[in-house]
Design an enzyme around this catalytic site. Structure first.
Site, PDB file in Angstrom:
ATOM      1  N   GLU A 173     -41.967 -17.495  13.221  1.00 41.53           N
ATOM      2  CA  GLU A 173     -42.079 -16.157  13.812  1.00 41.53           C
ATOM      3  C   GLU A 173     -43.274 -15.398  13.271  1.00 41.53           C
ATOM      4  OE1 GLU A 173     -41.774 -13.953  11.205  1.00 41.53           O
ATOM      5  OE2 GLU A 173     -41.204 -15.699  10.021  1.00 41.53           O
ATOM      6  N   GLY A 183     -43.857 -17.358   6.471  1.00 45.77           N
ATOM      7  CA  GLY A 183     -43.324 -17.344   7.830  1.00 45.77           C
ATOM      8  C   GLY A 183     -44.133 -18.260   8.727  1.00 45.77           C
ATOM      9  N   GLU A 184     -44.183 -17.923  10.018  1.00 43.31           N
ATOM     10  CA  GLU A 184     -44.963 -18.669  11.010  1.00 43.31           C
ATOM     11  C   GLU A 184     -44.387 -20.050  11.315  1.00 43.31           C
ATOM     12  OE1 GLU A 184     -49.044 -19.023   9.789  1.00 43.31           O
ATOM     13  OE2 GLU A 184     -49.262 -16.879   9.371  1.00 43.31           O
ATOM     14  N   GLY A 185     -43.363 -20.489  10.578  1.00 46.13           N
ATOM     15  CA  GLY A 185     -42.893 -21.865  10.693  1.00 46.13           C
ATOM     16  C   GLY A 185     -43.552 -22.795   9.697  1.00 46.13           C
TER      17      GLY A 185
END
EC number: 2.4.2.21
Length: 345
Positions: A170, A311-313
């Site tokens: 995300e 984050g971001e995966g």
């Protein structure tokens, strides 16, 4: 709200899978967590020879009205700027996914920016950011429902194209505040234990963030209904991830979980359909405060603990080689019998 058919994993092959794992040319249990993952994926796919196909990282992006109330040191504009960075393949998730053979797809769930018709972006915008939950509900019921429908559609499209493994990440300035509130209300954990530094707040900034969230709790009061909690505090990206995860579980896909925000989306999904736990692999322990307690609440053990909180995966992409290794040893490692190696018996 959309209904999902999330079923318990069929365990008719469990004994055969465990036998296949145990009789590889290794001491019993010597591959530790890899053996657990191999068994889990074999059960998900209902086969003795599971495969990971077209692994994809979905990065859901959305803006939060609460970001304008001083809970983050970064302005809201960073959300759309980072989306452009993802699309230009310059972010951390792009580097790690490229290195480890995953495809990255970016979803505009609710960014406060007009991207036009950018081809690489998945256009599923519900609205240009949520309202501030300091003095309002973040979203309407119809918007929450739309998040579920769109999250489901995204996953089904990937599934129909052959993907059977989805990693969730995300992007959204202010989303650690949203996640902290969801954790607090869904788990009844003390708010102070849910709130972390997010994008790097100093002590003064953290104190202000906690004060803002305490004021939000006072405004909303006691909430127990699932929909009301999500409407009050969720971001569009979190709600859309929740629907996407549930669809992935319905499709019997492997779900790779990133850090605090993604785990909060999983928490929301778990509250509706506890059977989803059979399909989820927690990839890492985020350094964001609250994540460890949240994983413990969910009874999930993370694969890695690297002090990450980007984050971001990114945690999923870093952990993916471990997941892949679990499947590969099950399919390619010789058994005692096939290798002509004497077992301890």
């Amino acid at each position: 709200m959309k209904d999902f058919k999330v079923k318990k994993v069929e365990k008719s092959l469990e004994k055969e899978l465990q036998h296949k794992i145990d009789y590889k040319t290794k001491p019993l249990g010597s591959l530790g967590k890899l053996e657990d993952i191999a068994l889990q994926i074999g059960l998900i796919q209902e086969t003795l020879s599971p495969k990971i196909k077209s692994p994809t990282v979905l990065v859901f992006a959305g803006d939060h009205g609460i970001a304008n109330d001083g809970v983050s040191p970064y302005p809201q504009e960073v959300t759309y700027q980072m989306v452009m960075n993802f699309l230009n393949e310059g972010a951390g998730i792009n580097v790690f996914a490229r290195q480890n053979g995953l495809v990255v797809k970016v979803v505009d769930a609710g960014v406060n920016y007009d991207f036009g018709s950018l081809g690489k972006l998945l256009h599923y915008k519900v609205n240009k950011g949520t309202r501030s939950f300091l003095n309002n509900t973040a979203m309407e019921r119809i918007e929450l429902s739309e998040c579920f429908i769109k999250g489901s559609a995204i996953v089904n499209d990937l599934f129909e194209k052959g993907c059977n493994c989805i990693a969730f990440g995300e992007m959204g300035i202010g989303n650690t505040s949203s996640a902290a509130m969801l954790m607090h209300y869904f788990t009844e954990t003390d708010l102070h234990d849910c709130v972390g530094r997010g994008t790097g707040l100093d002590n003064k900034g953290l104190k202000k963030k906690i004060g803002v969230l305490e004021a939000a709790v006072e405004f909303h009061g006691e909430l127990e209904d699932w929909e009301k909690i999500m409407m009050a505090f969720s971001g569009f990206e979190i709600a859309m991830m929740t629907g996407a995860m549930l669809q992935a579980a319905e499709n019997k896909m492997v779900i790779l979980l990133d850090g605090f925000i993604a785990t909060t989306a999983y928490l929301a999904a778990y509250k509706l359909y506890p059977e989803i736990k059979n399909y989820v692999i927690a990839c890492h322990l985020s350094d964001e405060k609250g994540h460890k307690l949240l994983l413990e609440y969910l009874g999930v053990s993370p694969l890695l603990s690297l002090g990450m909180r980007l984050g971001e995966g990114t945690g999923t992409a870093i952990a993916f080689p471990i997941v892949n290794a679990s499947v590969n040893f099950l399919n390619e490692m010789a058994s005692f019998e096939s290798a002509g190696v004497s077992n301890k018996e």
